[in-house]
Design a protein around this motif. Structure first.
Motif, PDB file in Angstrom:
ATOM      1  N   GLN A  47       0.841  -1.192   0.000  1.00 23.17           N
ATOM      2  CA  GLN A  47       0.000   0.000   0.000  1.00 23.17           C
ATOM      3  C   GLN A  47       0.881   1.249   0.000  1.00 23.17           C
ATOM      4  O   GLN A  47       2.075   1.178   0.258  1.00 23.17           O
ATOM      5  CB  GLN A  47      -0.919  -0.001   1.233  1.00 23.17           C
ATOM      6  N   ASP A  48       0.260   2.386  -0.256  1.00 24.73           N
ATOM      7  CA  ASP A  48       0.984   3.663  -0.249  1.00 24.73           C
ATOM      8  C   ASP A  48       0.771   4.366   1.085  1.00 24.73           C
ATOM      9  O   ASP A  48      -0.366   4.499   1.562  1.00 24.73           O
ATOM     10  CB  ASP A  48       0.479   4.567  -1.385  1.00 24.73           C
ATOM     11  N   ASN A  49       1.862   4.823   1.670  1.00 21.93           N
ATOM     12  CA  ASN A  49       1.810   5.557   2.937  1.00 21.93           C
ATOM     13  C   ASN A  49       2.297   6.980   2.717  1.00 21.93           C
ATOM     14  O   ASN A  49       3.295   7.204   2.033  1.00 21.93           O
ATOM     15  CB  ASN A  49       2.690   4.868   3.988  1.00 21.93           C
ATOM     16  N   TRP A  50       1.591   7.925   3.343  1.00 24.49           N
ATOM     17  CA  TRP A  50       1.899   9.340   3.169  1.00 24.49           C
ATOM     18  C   TRP A  50       2.068  10.011   4.523  1.00 24.49           C
ATOM     19  O   TRP A  50       1.239   9.837   5.428  1.00 24.49           O
ATOM     20  CB  TRP A  50       0.765  10.035   2.397  1.00 24.49           C
ATOM     21  N   LEU A 214      -7.155 -14.133  15.827  1.00 22.40           N
ATOM     22  CA  LEU A 214      -6.700 -13.093  14.917  1.00 22.40           C
ATOM     23  C   LEU A 214      -5.205 -13.280  14.707  1.00 22.40           C
ATOM     24  O   LEU A 214      -4.461 -13.499  15.665  1.00 22.40           O
ATOM     25  CB  LEU A 214      -6.963 -11.712  15.502  1.00 22.40           C
ATOM     26  N   ILE A 215      -4.757 -13.239  13.471  1.00 23.29           N
ATOM     27  CA  ILE A 215      -3.328 -13.269  13.184  1.00 23.29           C
ATOM     28  C   ILE A 215      -2.990 -12.098  12.271  1.00 23.29           C
ATOM     29  O   ILE A 215      -3.802 -11.660  11.455  1.00 23.29           O
ATOM     30  CB  ILE A 215      -2.863 -14.604  12.566  1.00 23.29           C
ATOM     31  N   HIS A 216      -1.779 -11.605  12.416  1.00 26.05           N
ATOM     32  CA  HIS A 216      -1.338 -10.431  11.674  1.00 26.05           C
ATOM     33  C   HIS A 216      -0.960 -10.788  10.237  1.00 26.05           C
ATOM     34  O   HIS A 216      -1.206 -10.052   9.297  1.00 26.05           O
ATOM     35  CB  HIS A 216      -0.151  -9.798  12.399  1.00 26.05           C
ATOM     36  N   ARG A 217      -0.315 -11.908  10.058  1.00 30.94           N
ATOM     37  CA  ARG A 217       0.156 -12.471   8.796  1.00 30.94           C
ATOM     38  C   ARG A 217       1.296 -11.705   8.138  1.00 30.94           C
ATOM     39  O   ARG A 217       1.717 -12.042   7.047  1.00 30.94           O
ATOM     40  CB  ARG A 217      -0.989 -12.632   7.777  1.00 30.94           C
ATOM     41  N   ASP A 218       1.795 -10.655   8.768  1.00 30.41           N
ATOM     42  CA  ASP A 218       3.018 -10.007   8.274  1.00 30.41           C
ATOM     43  C   ASP A 218       3.811  -9.452   9.457  1.00 30.41           C
ATOM     44  O   ASP A 218       4.433  -8.400   9.361  1.00 30.41           O
ATOM     45  CB  ASP A 218       2.681  -8.899   7.276  1.00 30.41           C
ATOM     46  N   GLY A 222      10.951  -5.246  10.056  1.00 31.83           N
ATOM     47  CA  GLY A 222      10.617  -4.419   8.905  1.00 31.83           C
ATOM     48  C   GLY A 222       9.204  -3.881   8.977  1.00 31.83           C
ATOM     49  O   GLY A 222       8.873  -2.898   8.309  1.00 31.83           O
ATOM     50  N   ASN A 223       8.375  -4.512   9.817  1.00 29.25           N
ATOM     51  CA  ASN A 223       6.990  -4.072   9.972  1.00 29.25           C
ATOM     52  C   ASN A 223       6.668  -3.649  11.405  1.00 29.25           C
ATOM     53  O   ASN A 223       5.515  -3.655  11.812  1.00 29.25           O
ATOM     54  CB  ASN A 223       6.015  -5.170   9.531  1.00 29.25           C
ATOM     55  N   TYR A 224       7.709  -3.338  12.173  1.00 28.16           N
ATOM     56  CA  TYR A 224       7.482  -2.752  13.488  1.00 28.16           C
ATOM     57  C   TYR A 224       8.501  -1.639  13.694  1.00 28.16           C
ATOM     58  O   TYR A 224       9.553  -1.589  13.051  1.00 28.16           O
ATOM     59  CB  TYR A 224       7.573  -3.793  14.607  1.00 28.16           C
ATOM     60  N   LEU A 225       8.168  -0.730  14.595  1.00 28.48           N
ATOM     61  CA  LEU A 225       9.004   0.431  14.873  1.00 28.48           C
ATOM     62  C   LEU A 225       9.732   0.267  16.202  1.00 28.48           C
ATOM     63  O   LEU A 225       9.137  -0.179  17.198  1.00 28.48           O
ATOM     64  CB  LEU A 225       8.145   1.698  14.919  1.00 28.48           C
ATOM     65  N   VAL A 226      11.008   0.648  16.199  1.00 33.73           N
ATOM     66  CA  VAL A 226      11.826   0.607  17.403  1.00 33.73           C
ATOM     67  C   VAL A 226      12.370   2.005  17.650  1.00 33.73           C
ATOM     68  O   VAL A 226      13.009   2.596  16.773  1.00 33.73           O
ATOM     69  CB  VAL A 226      12.986  -0.391  17.253  1.00 33.73           C
ATOM     70  N   LEU A 235       3.181  -2.359  12.364  1.00 33.15           N
ATOM     71  CA  LEU A 235       2.595  -1.701  11.197  1.00 33.15           C
ATOM     72  C   LEU A 235       1.992  -2.720  10.228  1.00 33.15           C
ATOM     73  O   LEU A 235       2.070  -3.919  10.442  1.00 33.15           O
ATOM     74  CB  LEU A 235       3.677  -0.882  10.491  1.00 33.15           C
ATOM     75  N   ASP A 236       1.414  -2.179   9.155  1.00 34.07           N
ATOM     76  CA  ASP A 236       1.016  -2.954   7.966  1.00 34.07           C
ATOM     77  C   ASP A 236       0.122  -4.147   8.299  1.00 34.07           C
ATOM     78  O   ASP A 236       0.539  -5.299   8.271  1.00 34.07           O
ATOM     79  CB  ASP A 236       2.256  -3.423   7.203  1.00 34.07           C
ATOM     80  N   TRP A 237      -1.134  -3.863   8.530  1.00 30.42           N
ATOM     81  CA  TRP A 237      -2.113  -4.878   8.916  1.00 30.42           C
ATOM     82  C   TRP A 237      -2.952  -5.355   7.734  1.00 30.42           C
ATOM     83  O   TRP A 237      -4.001  -5.971   7.926  1.00 30.42           O
ATOM     84  CB  TRP A 237      -3.018  -4.301  10.003  1.00 30.42           C
TER      85      TRP A 237
END
Length: 500
Positions: A47-50, A214-218, A222-226, A235-237
């Protein structure tokens, strides 16, 4: 004000920003809203993030706010939720105490910006996997971060269906997932025997049904912030759904998501134990590393299929990143097959090796990367090699940080193209020989398809799905052949993976 309008928007950038500000003013019940920054963010392959910064006057939202606006990419990936579904799932997760961005506003009117979108809080931190797994300063306490990641994942899995936002929960997650992946494979123009074999193996070795959550599947590096060593949010659900929670653990621990540190099983961050400890501290149950192997196989197969979907997008979007994504498929196949080999051999004795070097692949990797000189004049491979050297040693150091990623992609593309030029014909010839050795009762020597690699792949793929390779002898021969074929291809796409 920094404004750059999304692709495909008919309005000018200024008009888009004004329209967004007016819409937000109504949502916030504010006196006035000014958009002070609206620009595309790096990442967001699906997806596109802005980046969206706004100044609000009046009402409950008075003040300055840092948001992310998330909208559809120009083309669609089969596994992705709609933005409305993703927004709803994110709200459920955030309300349940999962560390994730707070979802704020949803717009299903595609007329406003050309596509539907939602707005969420922008959290601090670094997400880039290649940095988190390489720069020790970003993760000063790897075990603590791994424990936090495990605990956060367990909070997601504490959420049980039914969930209005996503499809009905599966009765047998593993088998139903395999059926979906086969549907995705059937949508491609080509066939992929290694993926088909992997799915067949998963079908025949599917674990007993487990609790559906419920599972995130990604859920991966690379998909979490530290931020300052702490987990701030996942991120990225867009792939979230109901399924077997072990799928998420297999995905997080899969080798393909360890980036610069493949030896660290917990997402390239830390050893596996603290991640599982963190998970058990919330879930009150512990999974073993052996249980995760099956789901790591599934993870590599799934990512390979999604990578193929991504690669097809470059036809319409003409993206170097998307085009390159297709070249990781052989590496993913190779890792899935190695895991299958390890699991299959564990009952009979030691496997051929945790990191086997099949004859075809190792010989290809030993060859001069650009081929032997056939002429005094530089051939295509030499030209690509020389140009890449000039880019890496001459231009790359002088580029701004934001441009280096693109330059590295270009350098990687040139290296792959050079190796393909040197090794591609021989690799295809060896693949034909190996596939023919497996299909003597399927494709006679005088058959028109006997030397057509794409036709042989179709024949082998159909035979795998029909169960003609299910017995142990045929399965072992097929696995060995597919490993060698994949190793040859990995010697072109990423030779380093053969040496790790």
């Amino acid at each position: 004000m920094i404004v750059s309008a999304p692709d495909g928007v008919d309005d000018t950038a200024k008009e888009s920003s004004q329209a967004l500000a007016a819409w937000l003013r109504a949502q916030m019940l504010a006196d006035d809203v000014r958009v002070t920054c609206f620009e595309r963010m790096r990442g967001g392959a699906i997806q596109d993030n802005w980046r969206l910064d706004v100044a609000v006057e009046g009402g409950a939202w008075h003040g300055e706010h840092a948001f992310v606006l998330r909208t559809d990419a120009p083309s669609h990936v089969s596994a992705s939720l709609t933005r409305a579904q993703e927004f709803a799932v994110l709200r459920v997760a955030h309300d349940a105490g999962v560390l994730a961005p707070a979802p704020r506003f949803l717009c299903e009117d595609a007329q406003l910006l050309g596509r539907t979108f939602f707005i969420m809080d922008r959290l601090p931190g670094v997400a880039a996997g290649h940095r988190l797994t390489r720069e020790a300063a970003l993760v000063p306490d790897p075990a603590a971060l791994a424990q936090a990641l495990g605990a956060n994942l367990a909070r997601i899995h504490a959420i049980r269906p039914p969930l209005v936002a996503i499809p009905e929960a599966p009765h047998d997650p593993a088998l139903e997932t395999i059926a979906i992946y086969r549907q995705w494979l059937d949508a491609f123009d080509d066939t992929y025997p290694a993926l088909e074999f992997g799915l067949r193996w998963c079908e025949r070795h599917a674990p007993a049904a487990f609790d559906v959550t419920l599972i995130h599947r990604d859920y991966r590096t690379g998909n979490y912030l530290v931020d300052e060593g702490r987990l701030t949010g996942v991120l990225d659900w867009e792939f979230a759904g109901c399924g077997d929670p072990r799928e998420d653990l297999g995905w997080f621990t899969a080798r393909c998501w360890r980036f610069a540190a493949p030896e660290r099983e917990a997402g390239g961050i830390a050893p596996l134990a603290p991640f599982l400890d963190g998970y058990a501290s919330v879930a009150k149950r512990r999974f073993s590393s052996d249980e995760l192997v099956y789901w790591q196989v599934m993870a590599h197969l799934r990512w390979a299929i999604i990578a193929l979907q991504q690669a097809r997008r470059h036809r319409s979007e003409r993206s170097l990143e998307l085009a390159l994504t297709g070249w990781i498929v052989d590496e993913l196949d190779y890792e899935a097959l190695r895991l299958i080999e390890w699991r299959s051999a564990s009952a009979d004795g030691p496997p051929r090796g945790a990191n086997p070097a099949p004859a075809g692949g190792s010989e290809a990797a030993k060859q001069r990367a650009w081929g032997e000189h056939a002429s005094d004049v530089a051939d295509a491979g030499d030209l690509l090699a020389i140009a890449r050297e000039a880019l890496v040693s001459g231009l790359l150091p002088a580029l701004a940080a934001d441009d280096r990623y693109t330059a590295l992609m270009i350098a990687n593309t040139m290296a792959i193209a050079a190796r393909e030029s040197a090794l591609g014909d021989a690799t295809t010839k060896r693949e034909v020989e190996r596939l023919r050795s497996l299909t003597t009762d399927i494709v006679p020597p005088d058959d028109p398809d006997a030397n057509d690699v794409r036709a042989l792949r179709r024949r082998v793929t159909a035979a795998i799905r029909d169960g003609r390779f299910d017995d142990d002898a045929h399965a072992k021969a097929l696995l060995a052949a597919l490993l060698d074929i994949c190793a040859d291809r990995v010697a072109i796409s990423n030779p380093k993976a053969l040496r790790e």
